[in-house]
Design a protein around this motif. Sequence first.
Motif, PDB file in Angstrom:
ATOM      1  N   ALA A   1       0.833  -1.201   0.000  1.00 44.72           N
ATOM      2  CA  ALA A   1       0.000   0.000   0.000  1.00 44.72           C
ATOM      3  C   ALA A   1       0.870   1.254   0.000  1.00 44.72           C
ATOM      4  O   ALA A   1       0.580   2.230  -0.706  1.00 44.72           O
ATOM      5  N   LYS A   2       1.951   1.210   0.767  1.00 46.39           N
ATOM      6  CA  LYS A   2       2.862   2.351   0.794  1.00 46.39           C
ATOM      7  C   LYS A   2       3.489   2.558  -0.585  1.00 46.39           C
ATOM      8  O   LYS A   2       3.665   3.697  -1.031  1.00 46.39           O
ATOM      9  N   GLU A   3       3.816   1.457  -1.269  1.00 43.05           N
ATOM     10  CA  GLU A   3       4.383   1.558  -2.618  1.00 43.05           C
ATOM     11  C   GLU A   3       3.390   2.222  -3.568  1.00 43.05           C
ATOM     12  O   GLU A   3       3.746   3.111  -4.352  1.00 43.05           O
ATOM     13  N   HIS A   4       2.124   1.800  -3.513  1.00 49.45           N
ATOM     14  CA  HIS A   4       1.104   2.387  -4.387  1.00 49.45           C
ATOM     15  C   HIS A   4       0.917   3.876  -4.109  1.00 49.45           C
ATOM     16  O   HIS A   4       0.717   4.677  -5.040  1.00 49.45           O
ATOM     17  N   ILE A   5       0.993   4.274  -2.863  1.00 51.10           N
ATOM     18  CA  ILE A   5       0.878   5.694  -2.509  1.00 51.10           C
ATOM     19  C   ILE A   5       2.058   6.469  -3.095  1.00 51.10           C
ATOM     20  O   ILE A   5       1.889   7.558  -3.652  1.00 51.10           O
ATOM     21  N   ASN A   6       3.259   5.900  -2.984  1.00 51.22           N
ATOM     22  CA  ASN A   6       4.441   6.573  -3.527  1.00 51.22           C
ATOM     23  C   ASN A   6       4.362   6.708  -5.046  1.00 51.22           C
ATOM     24  O   ASN A   6       4.737   7.737  -5.608  1.00 51.22           O
ATOM     25  N   ILE A   7       3.875   5.658  -5.719  1.00 50.04           N
ATOM     26  CA  ILE A   7       3.743   5.709  -7.180  1.00 50.04           C
ATOM     27  C   ILE A   7       2.695   6.744  -7.580  1.00 50.04           C
ATOM     28  O   ILE A   7       2.888   7.523  -8.519  1.00 50.04           O
ATOM     29  N   GLY A   8       1.576   6.772  -6.860  1.00 49.93           N
ATOM     30  CA  GLY A   8       0.543   7.775  -7.146  1.00 49.93           C
ATOM     31  C   GLY A   8       1.052   9.190  -6.951  1.00 49.93           C
ATOM     32  O   GLY A   8       0.746  10.099  -7.731  1.00 49.93           O
TER      33      GLY A   8
ATOM     34  N   ARG B   1       9.503  10.648 -12.786  1.00 54.88           N
ATOM     35  CA  ARG B   1       8.450   9.749 -12.309  1.00 54.88           C
ATOM     36  C   ARG B   1       8.934   8.301 -12.315  1.00 54.88           C
ATOM     37  O   ARG B   1       8.728   7.558 -11.350  1.00 54.88           O
ATOM     38  N   LYS B   2       9.616   7.915 -13.385  1.00 48.87           N
ATOM     39  CA  LYS B   2      10.114   6.536 -13.471  1.00 48.87           C
ATOM     40  C   LYS B   2      11.129   6.244 -12.374  1.00 48.87           C
ATOM     41  O   LYS B   2      11.137   5.145 -11.801  1.00 48.87           O
ATOM     42  N   VAL B   3      11.968   7.219 -12.071  1.00 47.12           N
ATOM     43  CA  VAL B   3      12.958   7.032 -11.002  1.00 47.12           C
ATOM     44  C   VAL B   3      12.252   6.854  -9.660  1.00 47.12           C
ATOM     45  O   VAL B   3      12.602   5.968  -8.869  1.00 47.12           O
ATOM     46  N   LYS B   4      11.241   7.670  -9.396  1.00 44.17           N
ATOM     47  CA  LYS B   4      10.511   7.563  -8.125  1.00 44.17           C
ATOM     48  C   LYS B   4       9.747   6.252  -8.031  1.00 44.17           C
ATOM     49  O   LYS B   4       9.662   5.642  -6.959  1.00 44.17           O
ATOM     50  N   GLU B   5       9.183   5.774  -9.149  1.00 41.15           N
ATOM     51  CA  GLU B   5       8.495   4.486  -9.151  1.00 41.15           C
ATOM     52  C   GLU B   5       9.469   3.352  -8.881  1.00 41.15           C
ATOM     53  O   GLU B   5       9.174   2.429  -8.108  1.00 41.15           O
TER      54      GLU B   5
ATOM     55  N   MET C   1      11.805  -0.672  -5.146  1.00 43.84           N
ATOM     56  CA  MET C   1      12.979  -1.151  -4.413  1.00 43.84           C
ATOM     57  C   MET C   1      12.693  -1.167  -2.912  1.00 43.84           C
ATOM     58  O   MET C   1      13.030  -2.124  -2.216  1.00 43.84           O
ATOM     59  N   GLU C   2      12.039  -0.117  -2.414  1.00 46.93           N
ATOM     60  CA  GLU C   2      11.700  -0.065  -0.986  1.00 46.93           C
ATOM     61  C   GLU C   2      10.730  -1.182  -0.614  1.00 46.93           C
ATOM     62  O   GLU C   2      10.819  -1.756   0.472  1.00 46.93           O
ATOM     63  N   LEU C   3       9.790  -1.507  -1.531  1.00 44.03           N
ATOM     64  CA  LEU C   3       8.858  -2.605  -1.268  1.00 44.03           C
ATOM     65  C   LEU C   3       9.611  -3.922  -1.132  1.00 44.03           C
ATOM     66  O   LEU C   3       9.376  -4.688  -0.191  1.00 44.03           O
TER      67      LEU C   3
ATOM     68  N   LYS D   1       9.856  -6.341   2.163  1.00 51.01           N
ATOM     69  CA  LYS D   1       9.461  -7.745   2.148  1.00 51.01           C
ATOM     70  C   LYS D   1      10.608  -8.638   2.618  1.00 51.01           C
ATOM     71  O   LYS D   1      10.399  -9.596   3.372  1.00 51.01           O
ATOM     72  N   ALA D   2      11.818  -8.334   2.177  1.00 52.26           N
ATOM     73  CA  ALA D   2      12.978  -9.123   2.619  1.00 52.26           C
ATOM     74  C   ALA D   2      13.181  -8.996   4.126  1.00 52.26           C
ATOM     75  O   ALA D   2      13.504  -9.977   4.801  1.00 52.26           O
ATOM     76  N   GLU D   3      12.953  -7.802   4.658  1.00 54.39           N
ATOM     77  CA  GLU D   3      13.076  -7.609   6.099  1.00 54.39           C
ATOM     78  C   GLU D   3      12.008  -8.403   6.858  1.00 54.39           C
ATOM     79  O   GLU D   3      12.286  -8.991   7.900  1.00 54.39           O
ATOM     80  N   HIS D   4      10.796  -8.454   6.307  1.00 60.53           N
ATOM     81  CA  HIS D   4       9.732  -9.225   6.952  1.00 60.53           C
ATOM     82  C   HIS D   4      10.080 -10.710   6.957  1.00 60.53           C
ATOM     83  O   HIS D   4       9.852 -11.409   7.953  1.00 60.53           O
ATOM     84  N   ARG D   5      10.648 -11.212   5.853  1.00 59.38           N
ATOM     85  CA  ARG D   5      11.043 -12.626   5.792  1.00 59.38           C
ATOM     86  C   ARG D   5      12.155 -12.907   6.802  1.00 59.38           C
ATOM     87  O   ARG D   5      12.153 -13.935   7.470  1.00 59.38           O
ATOM     88  N   ALA D   6      13.104 -11.986   6.895  1.00 59.84           N
ATOM     89  CA  ALA D   6      14.207 -12.170   7.835  1.00 59.84           C
ATOM     90  C   ALA D   6      13.703 -12.180   9.271  1.00 59.84           C
ATOM     91  O   ALA D   6      14.154 -12.998  10.090  1.00 59.84           O
TER      92      ALA D   6
END
Length: 127
Positions: free
Chosen positions: A15-22, A45-49, A54-56, A60-65
């Motif tokens: 959800a945070k990723e979608h907010i950042n892309i928007g 815009r492409k750089v920010k997306e 990348m942050e997403l 996710k990797a942190e959650h798995r760890a």
Amino acid sequence: MRAAKEKVSDMASAAKEHINIGGAKAEENAERAAGVDKDVAEERRKVKEAQAKMELHEAKAEHRADRLDAKQQSHLYGQQGQHQYPIPTPGGQYPMGGATTTDVAPTTGTTGPTYPVGGYPPTTNYG
């Protein structure tokens, strides 16, 4: 329970990723309205997306760890403290049975064997 927590954390990160892309798309439109070149605004815009994606993936990797660390902690240390090993006393001896290490006086002499150093240990009657 850990899997459910991981899923909820992943959904929050998505959800945070979608907010950042928007937000990046809105900034692109604002830049175009302000008179910035169309290609420059699109590249920003492409750089920010890409940064949001990348942050997403990092989240996710942190959650798995976190999930694996929690799983390994319970396996390593046991849930009821089953794997408690005795701690040696100051003299180098391990306590036997229910002996405690608090009433043991420190040894003043050597901690070598009690039988003669140059000879063999005492034999038994069997041999």
